[in-house]
Motif scaffolding. Sequence first.
Motif, PDB file in Angstrom:
ATOM      1  N   UNK A 257      -4.901   6.345   3.940  1.00 38.35           N
ATOM      2  CA  UNK A 257      -4.167   6.601   5.178  1.00 38.35           C
ATOM      3  C   UNK A 257      -3.480   7.959   5.133  1.00 38.35           C
ATOM      4  N   UNK A 258      -2.890   8.334   6.217  1.00 38.71           N
ATOM      5  CA  UNK A 258      -2.068   9.536   6.227  1.00 38.71           C
ATOM      6  C   UNK A 258      -0.768   9.233   5.476  1.00 38.71           C
ATOM      7  N   UNK A 259      -0.214  10.227   4.780  1.00 40.64           N
ATOM      8  CA  UNK A 259       1.071   9.984   4.101  1.00 40.64           C
ATOM      9  C   UNK A 259       2.136   9.515   5.087  1.00 40.64           C
ATOM     10  N   UNK A 260       2.878   8.524   4.676  1.00 44.55           N
ATOM     11  CA  UNK A 260       3.943   7.990   5.524  1.00 44.55           C
ATOM     12  C   UNK A 260       5.145   8.933   5.520  1.00 44.55           C
ATOM     13  N   UNK A 261       5.927   8.865   6.579  1.00 43.02           N
ATOM     14  CA  UNK A 261       7.217   9.545   6.603  1.00 43.02           C
ATOM     15  C   UNK A 261       8.289   8.539   7.004  1.00 43.02           C
ATOM     16  N   UNK A 262       8.033   7.274   6.625  1.00 47.06           N
ATOM     17  CA  UNK A 262       8.925   6.191   7.015  1.00 47.06           C
ATOM     18  C   UNK A 262       9.894   5.841   5.891  1.00 47.06           C
ATOM     19  N   UNK A 263      11.048   5.325   6.295  1.00 43.93           N
ATOM     20  CA  UNK A 263      12.094   4.919   5.361  1.00 43.93           C
ATOM     21  C   UNK A 263      12.678   3.603   5.841  1.00 43.93           C
ATOM     22  N   UNK A 264      13.319   2.897   4.930  1.00 45.10           N
ATOM     23  CA  UNK A 264      14.027   1.687   5.330  1.00 45.10           C
ATOM     24  C   UNK A 264      15.200   1.460   4.389  1.00 45.10           C
ATOM     25  N   UNK A 265      16.071   0.575   4.782  1.00 45.61           N
ATOM     26  CA  UNK A 265      17.234   0.246   3.966  1.00 45.61           C
ATOM     27  C   UNK A 265      16.904  -0.926   3.039  1.00 45.61           C
ATOM     28  N   UNK A 266      17.309  -0.832   1.813  1.00 45.89           N
ATOM     29  CA  UNK A 266      17.039  -1.926   0.873  1.00 45.89           C
ATOM     30  C   UNK A 266      17.992  -1.840  -0.313  1.00 45.89           C
ATOM     31  N   UNK A 267      18.436  -2.979  -0.820  1.00 43.95           N
ATOM     32  CA  UNK A 267      19.202  -3.016  -2.066  1.00 43.95           C
ATOM     33  C   UNK A 267      18.301  -3.469  -3.204  1.00 43.95           C
ATOM     34  N   UNK A 268      18.826  -3.496  -4.422  1.00 43.05           N
ATOM     35  CA  UNK A 268      18.087  -4.089  -5.530  1.00 43.05           C
ATOM     36  C   UNK A 268      18.262  -3.348  -6.835  1.00 43.05           C
ATOM     37  N   UNK A 269      18.240  -4.106  -7.937  1.00 44.97           N
ATOM     38  CA  UNK A 269      18.308  -3.463  -9.252  1.00 44.97           C
ATOM     39  C   UNK A 269      16.991  -2.769  -9.581  1.00 44.97           C
ATOM     40  N   UNK A 270      15.953  -2.993  -8.761  1.00 54.59           N
ATOM     41  CA  UNK A 270      14.719  -2.224  -8.897  1.00 54.59           C
ATOM     42  C   UNK A 270      14.994  -0.741  -8.681  1.00 54.59           C
ATOM     43  N   UNK A 271      16.080  -0.432  -7.977  1.00 55.13           N
ATOM     44  CA  UNK A 271      16.489   0.955  -7.760  1.00 55.13           C
ATOM     45  C   UNK A 271      17.502   1.404  -8.815  1.00 55.13           C
ATOM     46  N   UNK A 272      18.249   0.460  -9.360  1.00 53.70           N
ATOM     47  CA  UNK A 272      19.236   0.793 -10.400  1.00 53.70           C
ATOM     48  C   UNK A 272      18.549   1.303 -11.665  1.00 53.70           C
ATOM     49  N   UNK A 273      17.494   0.605 -12.078  1.00 55.40           N
ATOM     50  CA  UNK A 273      16.804   0.983 -13.315  1.00 55.40           C
ATOM     51  C   UNK A 273      16.233   2.402 -13.246  1.00 55.40           C
ATOM     52  N   UNK A 274      15.467   2.766 -12.212  1.00 59.94           N
ATOM     53  CA  UNK A 274      14.956   4.141 -12.176  1.00 59.94           C
ATOM     54  C   UNK A 274      16.036   5.199 -11.995  1.00 59.94           C
TER      55      UNK A 274
END
Length: 403
Positions: A257-274
């Motif tokens: 597909x074409x590269x996305x330029x979309x964003x969304x709000x989300x929480x999670x320790x999946x983001x804490x680790x990186x």
Amino acid sequence: MTTTRRPNLLTYAALLLAALMLVAVTPGIAKAQQSPDEYLREQNEWVWKQINADKAWETTKGKGATIAVLDNGLGLHTYFEGKDILEPEHFRGGDPGTVGNGHGGSVAAAALQIAPEATIMPLVTNAPEDLPEELKTYGESAVTEAIYYAVDNGANVINMSFGPPVDTTQEKVQEALQYAVDRGVVTVIAAGNDPNVKADPIMATDGVIVVSGSNPQGTIWKDSWRGEEVTLAAPGDTQTIVESAFDNSDKNNLIDPEPSNDYRESPGTSLSAPTVAGVLALMFSADADLDGNNAIERLIKTASGNGEWNPELGYGIVDAEAAVNADNISPVDSNPLGYPLGQAGLSLENDASDISESGTDESNQTSSSTDESSMIRIWLVAVAATLLAATVVAFLILRRKKA
């Protein structure tokens, strides 16, 4: 005489509607005029400010350090354009083109948000939920193979933001993690998004960094796991993440597909680790002589807990600037968090005999027995060869006499 016409109600309404439309589209225009980096940084200001990443950027932005992201692939997004991202390697079954739902992209972007010039090594280990059952081979073998690959191919940091493999026995994964620790590669694991459920039994492994989630107030995010496994904390409350472009419509192939330029709000320790993985990348970039053991020691000693541990934030929220520029931390010779198999060096070839005393004895006995058997076989072959040679000589002598 010139007559001035006064605008009627319809004109006023048209002008008002135009003004409202301008106000409504302004945020979209502002977003379009910003680069993906600028947009994400603006949206997640609390994240990088909480860990003092902006101050660390005055020293480095992660160039030369490599973060291996074990997940379900990156997908396509404008945020990744211009970033240093390696070709993905696939470790699970099914068609290599089959990809995930954007989780891996969000994780990689979270790391790059902190270390924008670091190299990302995408290692596809996780199967997306909508795959046919026969293609869901995400498990122990995929994770262990990916860990070995990451270590052998130059990763400084390994990030795992996912739950336990369905077929894991933990032992093989621990052996792979020991391999990483012995070679100075730091592994970072997400603590999980339920205070009542451990996300991954591998969290109990010594020697790895387990990261819980913090909120903008600098306390524990309400849905984060907290417990004795937690090492450090980093932003895990709601933040803006990239929405990568995938097409899994045929369950087997990635339709480009074409590269996305979309964003969304989300929480999670999946983001804490990186986030912590990104800080480590900054540290390795700034100090070429830094090893894994001392990188962990720096993170612990410079975190917000001032050396004190608690089950919510561990040793505290990471401080990127303090960790990168630490110059008063006493060096260590061993991993402050211990070792997956109990002691250092158990995965190194030169130390294989040190795994256990009984194991060494058995190995020596087996080796001795093997040597004796080899000598017997050589002796028998020699005797047989001698007898054969004697027989041939005797035959030739008798044949000459008859002649």
